[in-house]
Design an enzyme around this catalytic site. Structure first.
Site, PDB file in Angstrom:
ATOM      1  N   SER A 198       7.685   5.777  47.702  1.00 44.79           N
ATOM      2  CA  SER A 198       9.202   5.923  47.948  1.00 44.79           C
ATOM      3  C   SER A 198       9.255   7.135  48.969  1.00 44.79           C
ATOM      4  O   SER A 198      10.254   7.055  49.825  1.00 44.79           O
ATOM      5  CB  SER A 198       9.944   5.970  46.694  1.00 44.79           C
ATOM      6  OG  SER A 198       9.860   4.874  45.807  1.00 44.79           O
ATOM      7  N   ASN A 199       8.711   8.127  48.577  1.00 49.98           N
ATOM      8  CA  ASN A 199       8.627   9.310  49.532  1.00 49.98           C
ATOM      9  C   ASN A 199       8.066   9.044  50.791  1.00 49.98           C
ATOM     10  O   ASN A 199       8.411   9.941  51.680  1.00 49.98           O
ATOM     11  CB  ASN A 199       7.940  10.526  48.787  1.00 49.98           C
ATOM     12  CG  ASN A 199       8.578  11.016  47.863  1.00 49.98           C
ATOM     13  OD1 ASN A 199       9.445  11.969  47.945  1.00 49.98           O
ATOM     14  ND2 ASN A 199       8.598  10.615  46.428  1.00 49.98           N
TER      15      ASN A 199
ATOM     16  N   LYS B 204       3.016   3.397  37.553  1.00 51.29           N
ATOM     17  CA  LYS B 204       3.365   4.557  38.022  1.00 51.29           C
ATOM     18  C   LYS B 204       5.043   4.417  37.134  1.00 51.29           C
ATOM     19  O   LYS B 204       5.652   3.702  37.770  1.00 51.29           O
ATOM     20  CB  LYS B 204       3.567   4.606  39.308  1.00 51.29           C
ATOM     21  CG  LYS B 204       4.278   6.164  39.642  1.00 51.29           C
ATOM     22  CD  LYS B 204       4.760   6.374  41.048  1.00 51.29           C
ATOM     23  CE  LYS B 204       5.168   7.715  41.302  1.00 51.29           C
ATOM     24  NZ  LYS B 204       5.859   7.806  42.669  1.00 51.29           N
TER      25      LYS B 204
END
Length: 311
Positions: free
Chosen positions: A50-51, A174
Site C-alpha cells: 500500500s505504501n 501480513k
C-alpha cells in the site's frame, strides 16, 4: 513448482516509491532508498504494498520497479535481501498475471489483498476461492494481505486465514489490522516452517515478537530501519528494557505517520532527514509536508531519528 516456503523471519519494509514533481518514477531516489533500507539490516523489501502506491502504477511500471529493486540490491552485495511484490488486483485473472510478472521481474513472493470492489458479494467462500485459485496458478508463493482500511472494511478472521494457510502455496499473512489475538491464534495453529504470520504495524512489533511472531512488515521502517533491527536484536538478546524503550519510540512514530498523511508524509520525512526523494504522490492522494508537525510530535520524531542515526 518447487516446495513453497515463507519469507524468512525478520524485518520487512513496505517501501515507498519516489516520484518526480511531474509524477514520473524517480529511479535515482528509489535506488537510494532501497540501498539505505538494505544497509539498515532489513530482511526484505516489499515493493508495491500500500505504501508503494501499487494501484497508481501501470503493469509495466510495476515490473520496472521490481526489477529496479532487485538489481539495486544485487549490485551492492545484498543478494540475500528478499523482495516481495504486491500483486493484488480486483479480478482473479489480473492477479494471476501480476504474479507471473512479479516472478519474471525478480520477486520471490507475492503479497495479495482481498478484492473489495464488490464487497457485498465477497462471502467467506468466495474469498477462499479467490486466494486458492490464485495460489494454484502462481509461480511464486503468496502471502495473504489483511488490511481492512484499504479493502472497504473487509477483515479476514483467523479461521479464514488459517484455512488458506493449509494450501501448499499460501505461506503467510501480513496483518495490517494489527490484531494481536489473531496473530497469536495463527502462530499457534500453523507450523512456522510453512506459514508465517507477520504483524503489519510498528506499534505492535514487540508484542508480536512476544507471542512468537516471525517479524513484521512495517511502514515506519521506511524512516527507521535500524531502530527496528535494534528492537529485534534487543528482544532476542533478552534485553527486555531496551526493547520496550525502542517500542515506545516506534509506537509513537507509527501514530504520527498516520496522523499527518501516511505515504506522502513518510516520503517527506525521508527527504528531510536523509537527503533524497520528495513528498510527491500520484493523485488522487494529496502531497503533505513536515512543516505541519506540532512541536510535541516533532520532538518525538526527532528522538526516533536521533536514535536511528546513532546505530
Amino acid at each position: 513448482m518447487s516446495e513453497s516456503k515463507p519469507p524468512p523471519p525478520g524485518i520487512y519494509v513496505p517501501a515507498v516509491l519516489f516520484f518526480k514533481k511531474n509524477e514520473d518514477i524517480d529511479e535515482e531516489a528509489t535506488k537510494m532508498h532501497v540501498l539505505r533500507l538494505a544497509q539498515g539490516s532489513v530482511t526484505g523489501i516489499l515493493v508495491q504494498g500500500s505504501n508503494g502506491e501499487a494501484q497508481h502504477l501501470s503493469s509495466d511500471e510495476r515490473k520496472r520497479v521490481i526489477r529496479l529493486t532487485r538489481a539495486t540490491l544485487d549490485a551492492h552485495g545484498f543478494q540475500h535481501v528478499t523482495v516481495i511484490a504486491g500483486t493484488g488486483a480486483q479480478s482473479t485473472r489480473e492477479t494471476k498475471q501480476l504474479n507471473i510478472d512479479a516472478k519474471e521481474a525478480g520477486a520471490s513472493h507475492a503479497l495479495i489483498l482481498t478484492p473489495s470492489t464488490w464487497k457485498a458479494s465477497m462471502t467467506k467462500d468466495l474469498i477462499l476461492r479467490f486466494f486458492r485459485e490464485v495460489a494454484d496458478a502462481s509461480p511464486i508463493p503468496i502471502v495473504v494481505y489483511n488490511f481492512p482500511k484499504v479493502t472497504a472494511g473487509l477483515d479476514l478472521d483467523a479461521d479464514t486465514i488459517a484455512a488458506l494457510g493449509t494450501h501448499p502455496n499460501i505461506v503467510g499473512t501480513k496483518l495490517s489490522c494489527g490484531h494481536l489475538g489473531k496473530l497469536t491464534r495463527l502462530v499457534t495453529s500453523l507450523p512456522p516452517d510453512s506459514f508465517a504470520p507477520f504483524i503489519g504495524r510498528s506499534d505492535s512489533f514487540l508484542p508480536a515478537l512476544a507471542v512468537s511472531g516471525p517479524g513484521g512488515i512495517m511502514a515506519l521502517a521506511n524512516v527507521a530501519p535500524r531502530a527496528h533491527r535494534a528492537l529485534w536484536d534487543a528482544w532476542h538478546d533478552r534485553r527486555i528494557d531496551d526493547a520496550r524503550n525502542i517500542q515506545r519510540m516506534l509506537a509513537h512514530g507509527d501514530a504520527i505517520l498516520s496522523k499527518y498523511g501516511g505515504i506522502s508524509f513518510t516520503k517527506a520525512l525521508v527527504a528531510r532527514d536523509f537527503g533524497y526523494g520528495g513528498a510527491t504522490v500520484r493523485g488522487p492522494l494529496a502531497t503533505t509536508s513536515v512543516d505541519q508537525l506540532s512541536s510535541t510530535d516533532a520532538d518525538i520524531l526527532d528522538e526516533l531519528i536521533a536514535f536511528e542515526r546513532s546505530l
